[in-house]
Design an enzyme around this catalytic site. Structure first.
Site, PDB file in Angstrom:
ATOM      1  N   CYS A   1       0.756  -1.279  -0.061  1.00 42.49           N
ATOM      2  CA  CYS A   1       0.062   0.236   0.058  1.00 42.49           C
ATOM      3  C   CYS A   1       0.846   1.167  -0.034  1.00 42.49           C
ATOM      4  O   CYS A   1       1.604   1.696  -0.948  1.00 42.49           O
ATOM      5  CB  CYS A   1      -1.048  -0.165   1.169  1.00 42.49           C
ATOM      6  SG  CYS A   1      -2.474   0.952   0.858  1.00 42.49           S
TER       7      CYS A   1
ATOM      8  N   HIS B   1      -3.611  -5.067   0.211  1.00 37.57           N
ATOM      9  CA  HIS B   1      -2.897  -5.619   1.475  1.00 37.57           C
ATOM     10  C   HIS B   1      -3.010  -7.099   1.475  1.00 37.57           C
ATOM     11  O   HIS B   1      -3.979  -7.786   2.018  1.00 37.57           O
ATOM     12  CB  HIS B   1      -3.662  -5.269   2.664  1.00 37.57           C
ATOM     13  CG  HIS B   1      -3.814  -3.814   3.024  1.00 37.57           C
ATOM     14  ND1 HIS B   1      -2.636  -3.243   3.804  1.00 37.57           N
ATOM     15  CD2 HIS B   1      -4.419  -2.524   2.352  1.00 37.57           C
ATOM     16  CE1 HIS B   1      -2.790  -1.753   3.978  1.00 37.57           C
ATOM     17  NE2 HIS B   1      -3.679  -1.565   3.109  1.00 37.57           N
TER      18      HIS B   1
ATOM     19  N   GLU C   1      -1.611  -9.257   3.296  1.00 38.03           N
ATOM     20  CA  GLU C   1      -1.467  -9.776   4.582  1.00 38.03           C
ATOM     21  C   GLU C   1      -2.749 -10.031   5.077  1.00 38.03           C
ATOM     22  O   GLU C   1      -2.803 -11.104   6.119  1.00 38.03           O
ATOM     23  CB  GLU C   1      -0.774  -8.898   5.517  1.00 38.03           C
ATOM     24  CG  GLU C   1      -1.481  -7.697   5.864  1.00 38.03           C
ATOM     25  CD  GLU C   1      -1.139  -6.325   4.952  1.00 38.03           C
ATOM     26  OE1 GLU C   1      -0.967  -6.708   3.694  1.00 38.03           O
ATOM     27  OE2 GLU C   1      -1.463  -5.154   5.295  1.00 38.03           O
TER      28      GLU C   1
HETATM   29  N1  GLN Z   1      -2.062   6.548   2.510  1.00 37.25           N
HETATM   30  C1  GLN Z   1      -1.886   5.803   1.422  1.00 37.25           C
HETATM   31  C2  GLN Z   1      -3.496   5.969   0.773  1.00 37.25           C
HETATM   32  O1  GLN Z   1      -4.406   6.384   1.522  1.00 37.25           O
HETATM   33  C3  GLN Z   1      -1.800   4.293   1.716  1.00 37.25           C
HETATM   34  C4  GLN Z   1      -2.661   3.579   2.498  1.00 37.25           C
HETATM   35  C5  GLN Z   1      -2.342   2.504   3.254  1.00 37.25           C
HETATM   36  O2  GLN Z   1      -1.009   2.156   3.072  1.00 37.25           O
HETATM   37  N2  GLN Z   1      -3.259   1.588   3.848  1.00 37.25           N
HETATM   38  O3  GLN Z   1      -3.417   5.763  -0.287  1.00 37.25           O
END
Ligand code: GLN
Length: 539
Positions: free
Chosen positions: A384, A510, A512
């Site tokens: 992310c 994600h 995970e």
């Molecule tokens: N802050 C980033 C976004 O909103 C990544 C979010 C995250 O790592 N879950 O796109």
């Protein structure tokens, strides 16, 4: 009345006794005996969900397929049971009150005074029974967050009292998890806090059917007899829960203590099919007998609280077992990294994971870590925000787009290689408004990622507002950063890989969240494998 049986898990004496792990372990045993089970968490706080909480407050925010931002215990439920959870599996006081207040505004209680009893408790009871009413589960386990005696838990305990009575004998039971402290000076285990905690529960009209007692030392028969006598619980229903080497030992410990049998007897359910836990124990054996040790750097800004990255560290455990390696995590605070100290701080790592996150704090350190991984051929996984940092690093240092950034960090960057998603531009409120939950992603044929997944269409869970800016796709691709995973409907880039690197993958989603004991995530499996190879070469 539905035929689903209900088990409530309450906690006493202190928080952090591991109600979630006990609930998940019991569910695992019941599942192995052939029952369909789901676990639900009721959280007494007033937030609608933990999505707006700082990870320092409450650890990781776990995301389900249907896009619910939930308590991290749901991660344990999924990892133990290998079945997905949903919005229905996590309910907070905020959500309960919001539903009741919305009904009041619609006029559903016209003429009536709206009160905690019966309106709030009715709403709680409805939420508890939503999973059972689907007809999919033989047993629903509901974990009540907090500790008995907390003011904010009271409506939940009252709802349990009512529901237990309404469901009738053998259809519901209460497991109370408590602590039996050991006084070193006296050399004794003490039952008094548990007695008081049970008394407190009984004052609310709820008598526990089973006590699960967390302890550092084995409970003697004497202690069990004493607890039974004072707490009105049968002696065989006093279950010892001794400190374990790993949370994954707990199902076996509960099996040994016959928690599942006691539960099934009380619910008048048949006790056939002794849990074999074959695959589970195979995992445990490998987990406990690694052939190698590797060290992976986890670069994040909440590293003081390891719970903020729970699903990532658990995914390493699952993937480590399959690869028969112990994954040692080197926790690295991204704010502590500078271009100058990165070689020293990241020295000797066999892999680098740049973690998810929000906001500008510590991102320059993350970018430095990405650069180190890219230039030194160290296996790299960016999740992310970690993927977004990989794109920024490449734009700055390979494409020479000075000051390339995400508009999350710098709205006026001349090169917004990561930008707010179109549909996010009108959104002002913060709760539950990100791009959440499972979305499809098609993987490029012949990409490393497609080879890892062994398929070309995947579905993964998301939680973000910002996204790879397709205006830079051509430039980035031509220079060697290829977009290998794309959302088939929107064209959003979900995966990037580096052409000239042994293992460098960034994912907007994600992975995970979907790793479980019986189904470790392919990306983590392959990442750990690549790190292992790196460690063997270095010798
Ligand atoms: N802050 C980033 C976004 O909103 C990544 C979010 C995250 O790592 N879950 O796109």
């Amino acid at each position: 009345m539905s035929k689903t049986k209900y088990i409530f898990v309450t906690g006493g004496v202190t928080s952090s006794l591991g109600k979630g792990i006990i609930a998940a372990s019991l569910a695992k045993l019941l599942q192995e005996r052939g029952y369909t089970v789901s676990i639900q968490k009721l959280d007494p706080y007033i937030n609608i969900d933990p999505g707006t909480l700082n990870p320092y407050e409450h650890g990781e925010c776990f995301v389900t397929d249907d896009g619910a931002e939930t308590d991290l215990d749901l991660g344990h439920y999924e990892r133990f049971l290998n079945t997905p959870t949903s919005q229905a599996n996590n309910v907070t006081t905020g959500r309960i009150y919001q539903a009741v207040i919305n009904k009041e505004r619609k006029g559903e209680f016209l003429g009536k005074t709206v009160q905690v009893i019966p309106h709030i408790t009715d709403e709680i009871k409805n939420r508890i029974q939503i999973l059972g009413n689907t007809g999919k589960y033989d047993i629903v386990i509901t974990e009540i967050g907090g500790t008995v005696g907390d003011i904010e838990s009271l409506p939940y305990i009252e709802a349990v009292r009512q529901l237990k009575w309404e469901l009738g004998n053998h259809n519901a039971l209460v497991i109370h998890l408590t602590l039996i402290p050991y006084l070193a000076a006296a050399g004794e285990l003490k039952t008094k806090p548990t007695q008081h905690s049970v008394k407190m529960l009984m004052q609310s009209g709820v008598a526990p059917d089973i006590l699960v007692c967390r302890t550092e030392h084995h409970l003697s028969n004497n202690i069990k007899r004493k607890l039974a006598l004072f707490c009105n619980v049968q002696e065989k229903s006093i279950i010892e829960s001794i400190d374990a080497e790993t949370i994954y030992d707990v199902p076996n410990l509960m099996l040994k203590e016959k928690l599942d049998i006691v539960v099934l007897e009380k619910l008048k359910l048949s006790i056939d099919n002794k849990p074999a836990l074959l695959k589970w124990n195979d995992f445990l054996k490998k987990h406990k007998n690694p052939k190698h040790i590797i060290e992976i750097g986890l670069i994040g800004k909440y590293v003081e609280l390891h719970d903020a990255y729970k699903s990532i560290t658990e995914a390493f455990i699952h993937a480590g077992a399959v690869n028969e390696v112990k994954v040692k995590v080197r926790w690295i605070h991204s704010e502590s990294l500078t271009e100058a100290n990165v070689p020293k701080k990241l020295q000797g790592l066999h892999g680098i994971l740049v973690a998810p996150g929000f906001g500008g704090r510590g991102i320059e350190g993350k970018i430095d870590a990405v650069r180190f991984a890219r230039e030194n051929n160290i296996p790299f996984l960016g999740i992310c925000l970690g993927m977004q940092m990989a794109v920024i690093e490449f734009a700055r240092n390979v494409l020479n787009l000075k000051d390339a950034n995400s508009t999350e960090m710098n709205e006026n960057t001349p090169h917004p290689v990561i930008d707010l998603m179109e549909e996010q531009k009108e959104i002002t409120s913060k709760g539950g408004t990100m791009r959440l939950g499972a979305w499809d992603c098609s993987l490029k044929k012949d990409s490393k990622t497609a080879a890892i997944y062994q398929k070309e269409l995947i579905s993964e869970r998301h939680r973000h507002r910002y996204e790879y800016n397709n205006d830079y796709l051509e430039q980035l691709t031509n220079a060697g950063m290829i977009a290998t995973g794309i959302n088939p409907k929107t064209g959003l880039v979900e995966v990037i890989e580096l052409k000239n690197h042994p293992w460098f993958i960034g994912v907007q989603y994600h992975p995970e969240y979907k790793s479980t004991v019986l189904n470790p995530h392919p990306l983590f499996l392959d990442f750990v494998k690549a790190c292992l190879q790196k460690s063997l070469i270095k010798r």
